[in-house]
Write a protein that holds these residues in place. Structure first.
Motif: not given
Length: 513
Positions: A232-234, A264-275
């Motif tokens: 997960m990307a911060a 080479d795996g999945l990169i997720l964002t942290d929650a996109l509803n964050m300010d």
């Protein structure tokens, strides 16, 4: 799933369905009793949503609903959840485990018995995840907590030592991955040295790249070697590397994480509803251009997909980046096991007394006597005054107030005197989003210090049920005890230690100021 790879040759409807696969949407577990809410979720599945992140719910209701959604989905759904403290953190009827810092306090990496206990805890969490239908537990946290005032990581981290964080993370990841789960290391490139909650604003890390490599990057490099499936990307900025937030930075996600660290795996964002990202336009497209594969928890999935389609038309969303993300999603979904065919891991029971016993034992081993200026003693209920401070919602939540019946709140108007008594101060804090602090107000610190110095107590004890860093502000006390979280289980463990029924086995995983 070929449409995930070849979506660019399709009409708009097909493109929409493929782009929906890149989104993991929120699912409120306590709302599924509503027929209209269930229809909303089912509609997203029909649109091709990639998966859901579950917040709350009751096991007996959530489990069949997840099964229903998986059967409706054309492609397997990612079912994610923030279960850093076990499935019980989110789902009623499952086991609640201690926070990561408590686990690190309890487990001695050099003792085989402790290592086995830690592995049994992670195995239990894996079993309960599989049983419920969660295939993407958003854990472990691999931030190295260096800042005593960190408002959002703190006790969610294992330690302030990068080597320790890497060790605990490796065991966690290997156990989860062996169970067929998609583990998730977070929050890259490291959220442990900030005083800002990214739910509220964009944190800025002032470290040099060399400092980051020596500390924050270490656990993530080890996680990649250990076979972690997702990272997960911060939402934070590191000016020494790039001028944009890490979750939108191609230098960080593609240049550093993909190319240099060979992930080479999945990169997720942290929650996109964050300010933290609230003032940035076209966030979803910029994340994918940077190397993100999964857009986690956008405010509105449909609007997000419509925006991505528009960016494709304008040429501001890179087609090759989308194609690469679709390919990685396809690869990861091929690993998701059918909920009707769980691993043999479940044959030994998905939930039960053994899991609770494991959790309780780790909590008991975690209680840490941080400092003692006097020899160990056992406070008697009849001559002890308990003062409760911190978050009022936790006052009376532990068995301390039942055992020490002479107790008061710090926030009462009465004059507090403990002349000749043992003064026991219990401080309750909690790490939560949008709160902005992991501690207590300075006015409360001053009030407690005044009590310690002027109440005339024979002995003074301060217990932190939450952040251990708070204890550094009360060095006047005879005894300082770290319990790491405000739970009934932690309270019971502390009481056993105070009564002499347990030794203080915990070791402080961080350095106090």
């Amino acid at each position: 799933m070929c449409f995930l790879i070849n979506f660019l040759t399709m009409q708009t409807a097909g493109q929409h369905k493929a782009l929906f696969q890149l989104i993991v949407n929120r699912l409120d577990g306590y709302s599924i009793s509503s027929a209209s809410y269930r229809r909303e979720i089912v509609d997203l599945v029909k649109k091709g949503i990639g998966g859901f992140i579950i917040f709350g719910g009751i096991k007996e209701e959530i489990k069949p609903f997840i099964m229903e959604l998986q059967e409706l989905a054309e492609q397997r759904l990612f079912i994610a959840s923030d279960i850093e403290r076990g499935v019980g953190q989110q789902i009623k009827g499952s086991t609640h485990f201690p926070c990561q810092m408590a686990m690190a306090a309890a487990i001695n990496m050099e003792l085989a018995g402790d290592v086995a206990l830690y592995k049994s805890a992670i195995t239990a969490i894996a079993k309960e995840s599989l049983d419920l239908g969660i295939n993407m537990p958003l854990t472990p946290v691999l931030d190295v907590n260096k800042n005593p005032f960190n408002p959002i990581i703190c006790t969610r981290a294992f330690s302030g030592d990068p080597a320790a964080v890497a060790w605990f993370g490796r065991i966690y990841i290997e156990t989860m991955e062996a169970a067929g789960l998609i583990s998730c290391a977070k929050h890259f490139p490291g959220h442990g040295d900030t005083e800002t909650d990214s739910h509220i604003a964009l944190p800025v890390i002032g470290k040099t790249e060399a400092q980051l490599r020596e500390s924050d990057f270490v656990p993530f490099a080890e996680a990649i070697k250990s076979g972690v499936s997702s990272i997960m990307a911060a939402h934070l900025a590191i000016p020494a590397i790039d001028g944009v937030p890490a979750s939108l930075s191609k230098k960080i996600l593609t240049g550093l994480l993909r190319n240099e660290l060979s992930f080479d795996g999945l990169i997720l964002t942290d929650a996109l509803n964050m300010d933290a990202l609230r003032d940035i336009e076209y966030v979803a497209a910029k994340c994918i251009n940077a190397g993100v594969d999964i857009l986690l928890h956008p405010t509105d999935a449909v609007e997000t997909v419509n925006g991505l389609v528009e960016c494709l038309k304008r040429g501001s969303l890179d087609k090759d980046s989308v194609r690469a993300s679709c390919a990685r999603v396809l690869k990861a979904k091929q690993r998701i096991r059918s909920p009707r065919n769980p691993l043999n891991l479940l044959n030994h029971g998905a939930h039960g007394e053994d899991h609770s016993t494991i959790s309780e034992r780790i909590t008991e081993k975690s209680i840490t006597l941080v400092a003692a200026s006097k020899s160990t003693f056992i406070p008697e209920p009849s001559n002890t005054l308990l003062i409760e401070a911190g978050e009022p919602k936790f006052h009376g939540s532990t068995c301390l107030s039942q055992y020490f019946t002479n107790h008061l709140s710090l926030y009462g108007e009465q004059e507090i005197s403990a002349k000749g008594l043992t003064l026991l101060v219990a401080i309750y804090t909690n790490i939560s989003a949008w709160k902005g602090s992991s501690g207590i107000p300075q006015s409360d610190v001053d009030a407690i210090r005044a009590l310690l110095l002027r109440a005339g107590a024979a002995h003074t004890v301060v217990i932190s049920f939450g952040s251990p860093y708070l204890l550094s502000q009360f060095k006047e006390a005879d005894f300082l005890i770290a319990a790491y979280e405000a739970s009934k289980q932690a309270g019971a463990a502390v009481l056993k230690c105070l009564k002499g029924q347990l030794r203080y086995e915990g070791r402080l995983p961080v350095k106090l100021p």
